[in-house]
Design an enzyme around this catalytic site. Structure first.
Site, mmCIF file in Angstrom:
data_model
loop_
_atom_site.group_PDB
_atom_site.id
_atom_site.type_symbol
_atom_site.label_atom_id
_atom_site.label_comp_id
_atom_site.label_asym_id
_atom_site.label_seq_id
_atom_site.Cartn_x
_atom_site.Cartn_y
_atom_site.Cartn_z
ATOM 1 N N GLU A 155 0.944 -1.172 -0.116
ATOM 2 C CA GLU A 155 -0.095 -0.226 0.009
ATOM 3 C C GLU A 155 0.837 1.155 0.166
ATOM 4 O OE1 GLU A 155 -3.051 -0.453 3.406
ATOM 5 O OE2 GLU A 155 -3.488 -2.128 2.736
ATOM 6 N N GLU A 260 -6.431 -10.665 -0.929
ATOM 7 C CA GLU A 260 -6.703 -10.441 0.376
ATOM 8 C C GLU A 260 -8.575 -10.292 -0.269
ATOM 9 O OE1 GLU A 260 -5.646 -7.102 2.429
ATOM 10 O OE2 GLU A 260 -3.510 -7.685 1.986
HETATM 11 O O1 G3I Z 1 -5.101 -7.234 18.965
HETATM 12 C C1 G3I Z 1 -6.337 -6.554 19.465
HETATM 13 C C2 G3I Z 1 -6.932 -7.118 20.159
HETATM 14 O O2 G3I Z 1 -5.723 -6.986 21.297
HETATM 15 C C3 G3I Z 1 -7.943 -6.356 21.098
HETATM 16 O O3 G3I Z 1 -8.565 -6.905 22.177
HETATM 17 C C4 G3I Z 1 -9.021 -5.772 19.795
HETATM 18 C C5 G3I Z 1 -9.999 -5.802 20.059
HETATM 19 O O4 G3I Z 1 -11.083 -5.002 19.227
HETATM 20 O O5 G3I Z 1 -8.454 -5.758 18.578
HETATM 21 C C6 G3I Z 1 -7.483 -6.431 18.408
HETATM 22 O O6 G3I Z 1 -6.699 -6.031 16.891
HETATM 23 C C7 G3I Z 1 -7.019 -5.564 16.353
HETATM 24 C C8 G3I Z 1 -6.060 -6.392 14.822
HETATM 25 O O7 G3I Z 1 -6.680 -6.408 13.454
HETATM 26 C C9 G3I Z 1 -6.041 -8.299 15.513
HETATM 27 O O8 G3I Z 1 -8.235 -9.069 15.367
HETATM 28 C C10 G3I Z 1 -7.017 -4.052 15.517
HETATM 29 O O9 G3I Z 1 -8.519 -3.423 16.099
HETATM 30 C C11 G3I Z 1 -7.461 -4.198 14.292
HETATM 31 O O10 G3I Z 1 -7.705 -2.981 13.407
HETATM 32 C C12 G3I Z 1 -7.057 -5.157 13.612
HETATM 33 O O11 G3I Z 1 -7.537 -5.041 11.691
HETATM 34 C C13 G3I Z 1 -6.910 -4.864 10.933
HETATM 35 C C14 G3I Z 1 -6.299 -3.980 10.325
HETATM 36 O O12 G3I Z 1 -5.715 -5.162 8.839
HETATM 37 C C15 G3I Z 1 -5.441 -3.544 10.418
HETATM 38 O O13 G3I Z 1 -4.856 -2.715 9.340
HETATM 39 C C16 G3I Z 1 -7.705 -6.712 10.095
HETATM 40 O O14 G3I Z 1 -7.428 -7.513 11.143
HETATM 41 C C17 G3I Z 1 -6.681 -6.796 9.237
HETATM 42 O O15 G3I Z 1 -8.259 -7.895 9.227
HETATM 43 C C18 G3I Z 1 -6.470 -6.430 8.623
HETATM 44 O O16 G3I Z 1 -5.991 -6.563 6.853
HETATM 45 C C19 G3I Z 1 -5.496 -5.761 6.109
HETATM 46 C C20 G3I Z 1 -4.481 -6.097 5.453
HETATM 47 O O17 G3I Z 1 -3.405 -6.522 6.440
HETATM 48 C C21 G3I Z 1 -3.435 -5.366 4.261
HETATM 49 N N1 G3I Z 1 -4.664 -5.077 3.754
HETATM 50 C C22 G3I Z 1 -6.094 -4.243 3.853
HETATM 51 C C23 G3I Z 1 -6.653 -5.154 4.823
HETATM 52 C C24 G3I Z 1 -7.560 -4.522 5.469
HETATM 53 O O18 G3I Z 1 -7.896 -3.801 6.140
#
Ligand code: G3I
Length: 371
Positions: A155, A260
């Site tokens: 990105e 993805e």
């Molecule tokens: O780890 C914490 C956990 O401790 C807490 O309890 C929980 C509560 O919401 O949050 C957890 O963190 C989350 C993390 O995912 C792990 O589940 C974050 O809030 C959340 O923002 C994070 O989101 C991820 C996101 O990337 C972050 O940018 C998504 O799971 C993941 O699917 C997403 O993947 C991205 C790719 O890497 C790049 N391309 C876009 C794609 C979708 O956004």
């Protein structure tokens, strides 16, 4: 002897049964149906890597032959402090892939998001250069020969095709892109190196991606493939734009991976005329129209959309290396929390109970009829 004779019929039934089971697994899984076309992958959560749920685990091996870690290999998790790496979960992820003979993809080395707090403090070019060298070299060397391909840079572009003003661009200028690819190739000369982004099937960003890759190559970097994330919608992007992108990237000698894939079926706040994106839509019934179940009509639309996408993928299977879904089942999808938290979305091929949806059968059916 008597005993053997007694058990012989039972034994043959057992052998026959297991042959049938093998046969049906061969014909009824995504990975086997698409064998010889491209890898069919999925993104794994930390719980899935830890094999927490037996049913999910058997679905993963049955259906998929490629894996990406949805979060645990990102900088904030593997490199939490300047002098500290934590490979506990990424080691398990790689072991999981090896145990199940899967293609293992590394996500991701250089990305502006999900950085560790210490990385966000980096202000000058010398420090950023040192970070990149240490980060890329340490991680890629550690998994040399185990990880099959890497998202080296993720990105780096804006939707208009210009370079995103990330911490990397701000401290190093655009040379960081070629440097990242050079460092990765040096650490593992054989691993496939990808540039990965979303919306890069749209014309402006596609142009930007092509320019970026040409510049990286001109500066001596090795880029083997482009990752089109494919976070798509029911109505867009068009099959024509996706096809143009496959052709344009592959004309540069790049492998094309859909890295993805998911398809949202929910309304998007950005599509609402005059809607303020910062407005709070949480809890709004209008924005979360299917909290209990997906109506049949939308289920069918989703199935048709997936079918037309996979039909295109099959048409260009010689150019496509891998198609990875962003999650195993709907319950796990990031789209339940983005761009509005707490909705119920239905973007994948398996429902929250792990049952194949109509969309699953529409993707499978393409392989049953003669191409
Ligand atoms: O780890 C914490 C956990 O401790 C807490 O309890 C929980 C509560 O919401 O949050 C957890 O963190 C989350 C993390 O995912 C792990 O589940 C974050 O809030 C959340 O923002 C994070 O989101 C991820 C996101 O990337 C972050 O940018 C998504 O799971 C993941 O699917 C997403 O993947 C991205 C790719 O890497 C790049 N391309 C876009 C794609 C979708 O956004």
């Amino acid at each position: 002897m008597k005993l053997i004779n007694h058990y012989l019929p039972l034994l043959s039934l057992f052998i026959l049964g297991s042959c049938n089971a093998q046969k049906s697994e061969k014909t009824t899984s995504l990975k086997n149906s698409y064998k010889g076309d491209f890898y069919i992958g999925t993104a794994l959560s930390a719980d899935q890597i830890n094999e927490k749920n037996v049913k999910e685990d058997s679905l993963i091996h049955k259906e998929f032959n490629a894996i990406t870690a949805e979060n645990i290999m990102k900088s904030m998790f593997v490199h939490p402090a300047k002098d500290k790496y934590d490979f506990t979960l990424s080691d398990k992820f790689v072991a999981y892939g090896k145990k199940n003979k899967m293609f293992i993809h590394g996500h991701t080395l250089i990305w502006h998001s999900q950085l560790a707090p210490w990385m966000e403090q980096i202000k000058d070019s010398a420090e950023m250069k040192a970070f990149m060298k240490d980060h890329i070299t340490t991680i890629v060397s550690k998994y040399k020969g185990s990880i099959n391909s890497w998202d080296v840079v993720n990105e780096a572009l804006n939707d208009d095709g210009t370079l995103r003003k990330s911490i990397f661009l701000n401290t190093l200028g655009e040379s960081y892109l070629a440097d990242a690819f050079k460092l990765a190739a040096k650490a593992d000369p054989k691993v496939d190196l990808y540039y990965n982004d979303y919306n890069n099937e749209a014309p402006a960003k596609r142009e930007g991606t092509i320019n970026l890759i040409k510049k990286v190559r001109a500066a001596g970097g090795k880029v083997d493939g482009v990752g089109i994330q494919a976070h798509w919608r029911l109505e867009s992007p068009s099959i024509e734009e996706i096809e143009k992108s496959i052709l344009a990237y592959s004309a540069l000698g790049l492998k094309v991976a859909f890295t993805e894939l998911d398809i949202t079926v929910l309304p998007n706040p950005w599509d609402l005329k005059g809607a303020d994106v910062n407005q709070n839509f949480e809890g709004s019934a209008k924005m979360n129209p299917y909290p209990k179940a997906l109506p049949d009509s939308i289920q069918t639309k989703l199935a048709e959309r997936y079918a037309s996408i996979f039909k295109l993928f099959l048409k260009h299977k010689d150019k496509i290396s891998r198609v990875t879904f962003w999650g195993v089942h709907d319950g796990q999808s990031w789209l339940n929390d983005w761009p509005i938290k707490g909705r119920t979305n239905y973007p994948l091929l398996f429902d929250t109970k792990l049952k194949p949806k109509k969309a699953y059968y529409s993707v499978m059916q393409l392989k049953e009829v003669k191409q």
